[in-house]
Every structure is written in C-alpha cells, then in structure tokens.
Scaffold this motif. Structure first.
Motif, PDB file in Angstrom:
ATOM      1  N   LEU A 107      -0.330  -3.263  -2.726  1.00 37.88           N
ATOM      2  CA  LEU A 107      -0.128  -2.673  -1.410  1.00 37.88           C
ATOM      3  C   LEU A 107       0.223  -3.809  -0.464  1.00 37.88           C
ATOM      4  CD1 LEU A 107      -3.176  -0.246  -1.250  1.00 37.88           C
ATOM      5  CD2 LEU A 107      -0.805   0.352  -1.686  1.00 37.88           C
ATOM      6  N   TRP A 108       1.345  -3.716   0.199  1.00 39.30           N
ATOM      7  CA  TRP A 108       1.832  -4.822   1.021  1.00 39.30           C
ATOM      8  C   TRP A 108       0.848  -5.223   2.113  1.00 39.30           C
ATOM      9  CZ3 TRP A 108       2.403  -4.230   6.208  1.00 39.30           C
ATOM     10  CH2 TRP A 108       2.427  -2.940   6.692  1.00 39.30           C
ATOM     11  N   LEU A 109       0.112  -4.278   2.665  1.00 40.30           N
ATOM     12  CA  LEU A 109      -0.771  -4.631   3.783  1.00 40.30           C
ATOM     13  C   LEU A 109      -1.948  -5.493   3.357  1.00 40.30           C
ATOM     14  CD1 LEU A 109      -3.566  -2.667   3.981  1.00 40.30           C
ATOM     15  CD2 LEU A 109      -1.778  -0.995   4.284  1.00 40.30           C
ATOM     16  N   LEU A 110      -2.247  -5.515   2.078  1.00 42.33           N
ATOM     17  CA  LEU A 110      -3.359  -6.346   1.610  1.00 42.33           C
ATOM     18  C   LEU A 110      -3.088  -7.836   1.784  1.00 42.33           C
ATOM     19  CD1 LEU A 110      -4.398  -4.465  -1.631  1.00 42.33           C
ATOM     20  CD2 LEU A 110      -5.537  -4.455   0.572  1.00 42.33           C
ATOM     21  N   ASP A 111      -1.827  -8.205   1.957  1.00 40.59           N
ATOM     22  CA  ASP A 111      -1.491  -9.620   2.125  1.00 40.59           C
ATOM     23  C   ASP A 111      -1.257 -10.012   3.576  1.00 40.59           C
ATOM     24  OD1 ASP A 111      -1.636 -10.401  -0.574  1.00 40.59           O
ATOM     25  OD2 ASP A 111       0.266  -9.388  -0.940  1.00 40.59           O
ATOM     26  N   ALA A 128      -8.274   1.745  -0.512  1.00 40.37           N
ATOM     27  CA  ALA A 128      -9.026   0.954  -1.486  1.00 40.37           C
ATOM     28  C   ALA A 128      -8.885   1.530  -2.894  1.00 40.37           C
ATOM     29  CB  ALA A 128     -10.500   0.890  -1.086  1.00 40.37           C
ATOM     30  N   GLY A 129      -8.925   2.855  -3.004  1.00 41.71           N
ATOM     31  CA  GLY A 129      -8.762   3.479  -4.316  1.00 41.71           C
ATOM     32  C   GLY A 129      -7.413   3.176  -4.930  1.00 41.71           C
ATOM     33  N   LEU A 162      -7.323  -0.517  -6.143  1.00 44.49           N
ATOM     34  CA  LEU A 162      -8.121  -0.820  -7.338  1.00 44.49           C
ATOM     35  C   LEU A 162      -7.678  -0.039  -8.569  1.00 44.49           C
ATOM     36  CD1 LEU A 162     -11.712  -1.112  -5.821  1.00 44.49           C
ATOM     37  CD2 LEU A 162      -9.975  -2.889  -6.152  1.00 44.49           C
ATOM     38  N   ALA A 163      -6.726   0.852  -8.391  1.00 42.50           N
ATOM     39  CA  ALA A 163      -6.212   1.637  -9.520  1.00 42.50           C
ATOM     40  C   ALA A 163      -5.277   0.782 -10.372  1.00 42.50           C
ATOM     41  CB  ALA A 163      -5.465   2.862  -8.996  1.00 42.50           C
ATOM     42  N   PRO A 164      -5.105   1.164 -11.622  1.00 39.90           N
ATOM     43  CA  PRO A 164      -4.137   0.447 -12.456  1.00 39.90           C
ATOM     44  C   PRO A 164      -2.737   0.511 -11.847  1.00 39.90           C
ATOM     45  CG  PRO A 164      -5.504   1.902 -13.796  1.00 39.90           C
ATOM     46  CD  PRO A 164      -5.799   2.225 -12.360  1.00 39.90           C
ATOM     47  N   ARG A 165      -1.945  -0.463 -12.173  1.00 38.73           N
ATOM     48  CA  ARG A 165      -0.566  -0.521 -11.663  1.00 38.73           C
ATOM     49  C   ARG A 165       0.141   0.804 -11.949  1.00 38.73           C
ATOM     50  NH1 ARG A 165       2.914  -4.919 -10.332  1.00 38.73           N
ATOM     51  NH2 ARG A 165       1.108  -6.231 -10.591  1.00 38.73           N
ATOM     52  N   ASN A 166       0.894   1.271 -10.990  1.00 35.19           N
ATOM     53  CA  ASN A 166       1.641   2.538 -11.056  1.00 35.19           C
ATOM     54  C   ASN A 166       0.745   3.771 -11.040  1.00 35.19           C
ATOM     55  OD1 ASN A 166       4.124   1.123 -11.194  1.00 35.19           O
ATOM     56  ND2 ASN A 166       3.825   0.853 -13.395  1.00 35.19           N
ATOM     57  N   LYS A 167      -0.517   3.620 -10.690  1.00 33.58           N
ATOM     58  CA  LYS A 167      -1.438   4.758 -10.596  1.00 33.58           C
ATOM     59  C   LYS A 167      -2.081   4.812  -9.217  1.00 33.58           C
ATOM     60  CE  LYS A 167      -0.891   6.180 -14.787  1.00 33.58           C
ATOM     61  NZ  LYS A 167      -0.164   7.416 -15.025  1.00 33.58           N
ATOM     62  N   ALA A 168      -1.385   4.283  -8.215  1.00 33.42           N
ATOM     63  CA  ALA A 168      -1.946   4.214  -6.861  1.00 33.42           C
ATOM     64  C   ALA A 168      -2.276   5.593  -6.306  1.00 33.42           C
ATOM     65  CB  ALA A 168      -0.985   3.482  -5.925  1.00 33.42           C
ATOM     66  N   HIS A 169      -1.398   6.559  -6.506  1.00 30.80           N
ATOM     67  CA  HIS A 169      -1.658   7.898  -5.972  1.00 30.80           C
ATOM     68  C   HIS A 169      -2.896   8.519  -6.611  1.00 30.80           C
ATOM     69  CE1 HIS A 169       2.655   7.660  -4.736  1.00 30.80           C
ATOM     70  NE2 HIS A 169       2.081   8.066  -3.623  1.00 30.80           N
ATOM     71  N   GLU A 170      -3.037   8.343  -7.911  1.00 27.89           N
ATOM     72  CA  GLU A 170      -4.211   8.869  -8.602  1.00 27.89           C
ATOM     73  C   GLU A 170      -5.478   8.161  -8.128  1.00 27.89           C
ATOM     74  OE1 GLU A 170      -1.362   7.962  -9.997  1.00 27.89           O
ATOM     75  OE2 GLU A 170      -0.783   9.385 -11.568  1.00 27.89           O
ATOM     76  N   GLY A 171      -5.392   6.848  -7.954  1.00 26.62           N
ATOM     77  CA  GLY A 171      -6.539   6.083  -7.477  1.00 26.62           C
ATOM     78  C   GLY A 171      -6.961   6.512  -6.086  1.00 26.62           C
TER      79      GLY A 171
END
Length: 154
Positions: A41-45, A88-89, A92-101
């Motif tokens: 997520l770009w905002l994390l940096d 945050a979810g 912390l989700a696996p790559r390409n699973k951001a929506h599910e996380g």
C-alpha cells in the motif's frame, strides 16, 4: 492460498475492535524499523502517514481514559475501526489478496467492537475506567505488535 494466509488480517481486525488506531500505529512502527508488510500500500511509505499513525495511536490511548470518551460503537468509532482494520488487513494479507484481507479484518473488527465494549464496561464496574483501560491498552498494544511482527516475518 489457505485460510491461514488471512489469519494476520483477521487478528488485526480483532485489535481494531478495541483500539481503532493501534493497527495503524503497529504497522507504522514496523515500517519505521524497516520491515515490509506482505501487502503493498503506497501510503505505508509516506512519512506523514507513519508519524501521524503513531501520534493518533498514542492520542487514542490517552483519550480513552477520559470520562467523556465516547463508546467505540458510536458511528465515528465504528467508521475509524472500518478504515483502520481495512487498511491494516490489506497490508497484512498475502500479496494480491488485499481486498480479501481488508474484508476479513473489517468483518472481524465491527462485531467484536460490541463484544470488547461489553467486556470493558464490566472491567469499569469492577476496577474503574482508568485501570480497566490501562489493562486493555497493554493487551491490545502487545497483541497488535505481536501480530504485525509475525506477519512481516512470514
């Protein structure tokens, strides 16, 4: 992907149920220490995000002890939990699973906000607002730190 891949997202949602800003502060701390989260997520940096998340996390811990602090289940409290758990979810989700996380974190945070509020009210009756809040703080901050540490090391 197994369901275990989303477990950090579920657990960080549980953290958000009790302290809305702790998930973001825990991730910001990890990012400041050089750790990379599984999700991108770009905002994390962004420095403003990192230091803002830390300040908001600390402010929430302080403000929660005030007698005028609103319940975590009021609209703005739930909105903060949805936003924090979702970000945050996803992180912390696996790559390409951001929506599910994000989805599982939010689905955990919102209903658990009612359960953690009920537990806190019981604690207030037994030991008072400040002591129950400090105990809850210690448990939730430790859980947030442990979950993020585990997720970034996987």
């Amino acid at each position: 992907m197994t369901h275990q891949g989303l477990l950090p997202s579920v657990l960080i949602g549980a953290v958000a149920s009790a302290r809305s800003m702790t998930p973001m502060a825990a991730i910001a701390s990890a990012r400041l220490a050089g750790a990379k989260t599984p999700g991108k997520l770009w905002l994390l940096d962004h420095p403003l995000f990192k230091f803002g998340a830390l300040a908001m996390g600390a402010g929430e811990l302080y403000g929660d002890k005030m007698k005028t602090a609103p319940d975590r289940t009021v609209f703005l409290g739930l909105l903060a939990r949805v936003m924090s758990a979702g970000i945050a979810g996803a992180a912390l989700a696996p790559r390409n699973k951001a929506h599910e996380g994000a989805t599982v974190a939010i689905a955990t945070a919102v209903p658990l906000a009612y359960a953690t509020l009920a537990a806190r009210k019981q604690g207030i009756k037994k030991i008072g607002q400040t002591r129950s809040g400090l105990i809850e703080d210690a448990l939730i901050v430790a859980a947030g730190a442990a979950i993020v540490t585990w997720a970034v090391r996987r």
